[in-house]
Enzyme design. Structure first.
Site, PDB file in Angstrom:
ATOM      1  N   GLU A 172      89.328  23.182  33.510  1.00  0.00           N
ATOM      2  CA  GLU A 172      90.614  22.879  32.849  1.00  0.00           C
ATOM      3  C   GLU A 172      91.779  22.821  33.837  1.00  0.00           C
ATOM      4  OE1 GLU A 172      91.183  25.512  29.451  1.00  0.00           O
ATOM      5  OE2 GLU A 172      89.570  24.510  28.363  1.00  0.00           O
ATOM      6  N   GLU A 291      82.694  22.985  26.550  1.00  0.00           N
ATOM      7  CA  GLU A 291      83.265  24.045  25.706  1.00  0.00           C
ATOM      8  C   GLU A 291      83.548  23.433  24.342  1.00  0.00           C
ATOM      9  OE1 GLU A 291      86.500  26.552  27.069  1.00  0.00           O
ATOM     10  OE2 GLU A 291      85.837  26.327  29.148  1.00  0.00           O
TER      11      GLU A 291
HETATM   12  O1  AHR Z   1      86.475  29.832  26.035  1.00  0.00           O
HETATM   13  C1  AHR Z   1      87.717  30.454  26.165  1.00  0.00           C
HETATM   14  C2  AHR Z   1      88.644  29.717  27.109  1.00  0.00           C
HETATM   15  O2  AHR Z   1      89.020  28.510  26.519  1.00  0.00           O
HETATM   16  C3  AHR Z   1      88.070  29.314  28.440  1.00  0.00           C
HETATM   17  O3  AHR Z   1      88.153  30.315  29.396  1.00  0.00           O
HETATM   18  C4  AHR Z   1      88.935  28.153  28.823  1.00  0.00           C
HETATM   19  O4  AHR Z   1      88.275  27.247  29.668  1.00  0.00           O
HETATM   20  C5  AHR Z   1      89.356  27.557  27.496  1.00  0.00           C
HETATM   21  O5  AHR Z   1      90.706  27.307  27.468  1.00  0.00           O
END
Ligand code: AHR
Length: 502
Positions: A172, A291
């Protein structure tokens, strides 16, 4: 209401990559400490790995696990987590305002993956560090011997290289919350140079560049384009992240997040292919949805940090209910239906932190509601995804004016002869009578399994004392008919139907 699904054995969309059933373990809250790793727990082995969590991870069917972050990755020094445990430093983790004891690191993670039977996915810190740290970390992990970092690994008791194939180039990096956030230009260049040196060490790697943190980021679209414009030749994948929220507490509107996930995938595919077109390149960048999950009940600042720099505080401990399980089931259908470009995806995360598995430190572990659609999809989603022609009524929502009531994906495994139908009925009032045509598969099919995930109370959830409140149950309304099937799907139900030839 009536609906129809038709598939033809000769019309496959794509093979389904097993990596689509991945998950995520971050040094965050109780995911590592008190989650997968808890020395002294009654089920823990000699290495401190919780046996109950390992068993549930296997049952979940996850294929690959991303580590060590997340946001944590952008401030992580991998050297802190290797070597004699007594010599490892405790450090402040600025991603989650916690103290990181570093008693669990890369070698423990790889050991845990081996013992659990999953593939490790690692990431390099491109927040506070860069290509130099990445090449040293890779040398430590994958180079056999005869160099400083490879021999350091051997001196730590790991004679054989870990041979980790799938690597994330940071996390990110467009997010202002990220330690060492970057512009697309800064990140694209760093990703290119990092990937280049990593490939020089190990040409067999699979490398994933960071896409936008989510689809609402102000730089979404231009970020993907510019980043890939720099690192197209070195990247195999670009990442997508999304967390679903039930913003208005109306199930019809909540369902819209699934359609938005589909749009997100198609938009990123279009951008990847635009970069390829500019270069007149036949190369296709694949998507790593590394994610994704439901996350909104524990998204306030008090859920994301606790005062006093604690070790392994309870953070992001989202309790999932029946409607969240429907959303996760629908998202899995969407991932399968994009199997031609989504070749990897990680449910975020695995345990305690927005996880399908919950534990009590020192106590038991149990399955959250979302565990079930994931486990069933990973178990039965085998082989290839077929192109499903779906005739379905639609419903009108604010998010999606023409929302299909029925969402479905069909997989077919030539190795076993099994065909699986995954279907979500999004109507809150009517059941769906679905005619399923399986063309070219021959007659005399056997019904192997028909399960539905449905609970009359959408807010019902599984708890330590009632862990089997939201669970799949047999659907008796499924019959073989000719060379196909007929199924009645309850309102607000996610279903899996498995049949076999002969
Ligand atoms: O999964 C929780 C967080 O969400 C992670 O660390 C990050 O990559 C995202 O913003």
């Amino acid at each position: 209401m009536r609906a129809k699904i038709v598939v033809d054995r000769d019309f496959a969309l794509s093979d389904l990559d097993r990596r689509v059933f991945g998950a995520f373990v971050e040094h965050l809250g109780r995911c590592v400490y008190g989650g997968i790793f808890e020395p002294g727990h009654p089920t823990a082995d000699a290495k401190g790995f919780r046996g109950d969590v390992m068993e549930l991870t296997r049952e979940l069917g996850t294929s690959i696990i991303r580590y060590p972050g997340g946001n944590f990755m952008s401030g992580y020094n991998w050297e802190d987590g290797v070597g004699p445990v007594e010599a490892r430093p405790k450090k402040l983790d600025l991603a989650w305002f916690s103290t990181e004891p570093n008693t669990f690191g890369t070698n423990e993670f790889v050991d845990w993956c081996k013992a659990t039977g999953v593939e490790p996915m690692l990431g390099v810190n491109l927040g506070t560090r860069g290509p130099d740290e990445a090449r040293e970390y890779l040398e430590y992990c994958n180079h056999p011997s005869g160099s400083h970092f490879a021999d350091l690994r051997r001196s730590h008791g790991y004679e054989q290289p870990h041979d980790v194939k799938f690597w994330c180039l940071g996390n990110e990096m467009d997010g202002p919350w990220q330690i060492g956030a970057k512009t697309a230009q800064e990140y694209g260049r760093t990703a290119l140079e990092t990937a280049k040196v990593m490939r020089w060490i190990d040409p067999t790697l699979v490398l994933s560049a960071c896409g936008s943190s989510h689809r609402q980021m102000p730089t979404y679209g231009s970020w993907e384009y510019e980043v890939l414009d720099h690192c197209f030749d070195q990247a195999d994948f670009i990442s997508l992240h999304t967390y679903f929220a039930n913003k208005t507490d109306e199930i019809d509107e909540y369902f819209g997040v699934i359609d938005q996930m589909d749009s997100f995938i198609k938009e990123v595919v279009a951008i990847c292919d635009a970069v390829a077109a500019k270069r007149r390149s036949p190369k296709r960048i694949m998507l790593s949805f590394d994610e994704w999950n439901v996350w909104y009940k524990t998204h306030k600042i008090e859920h994301m940090r606790k005062p006093g720099w604690p070790e392994a505080p309870a953070l992001l401990e989202e309790i999932y209910n029946a409607e969240d399980a429907l959303i996760v089931g629908g998202a899995l259908i969407t991932l399968m239906n994009n199997a031609d470009r989504v070749k990897c995806a990680c449910l975020a995360q695995l345990v305690n932190v927005i996880g399908p598995i919950m534990t009590e430190t020192g106590g038991p572990a149990w399955r959250q509601s979302i565990f079930h659609p994931f486990a069933l999809s990973a178990k039965h989603g085998q082989g290839r995804v077929l192109q499903a022609k779906i005739d379905t009524p639609t419903m009108v929502t604010k998010a999606v004016p023409d929302m299909p009531v029925l969402l479905a994906a069909v997989t077919d495994d030539p190795a076993t002869g099994q065909t699986a139908i995954f279907a979500l009925n999004r109507s809150s009032s009517e059941s769906l009578d679905v005619e399923i045509g399986l063309r070219g598969f021959g007659p005399n099919r056997t019904l192997i399994e028909a399960l539905e995930l449905h609970h009359p109370n959408l807010k019902a959830s599984n708890t330590k004392s009632a862990p089997n409140t939201v669970v799949p149950r047999p659907n008796a309304d499924v019959t073989i008919e000719g060379d196909g099937l007929r199924a009645k799907l309850k309102p607000l139900s996610w279903n899996v139907i498995v049949t076999k030839a002969g």
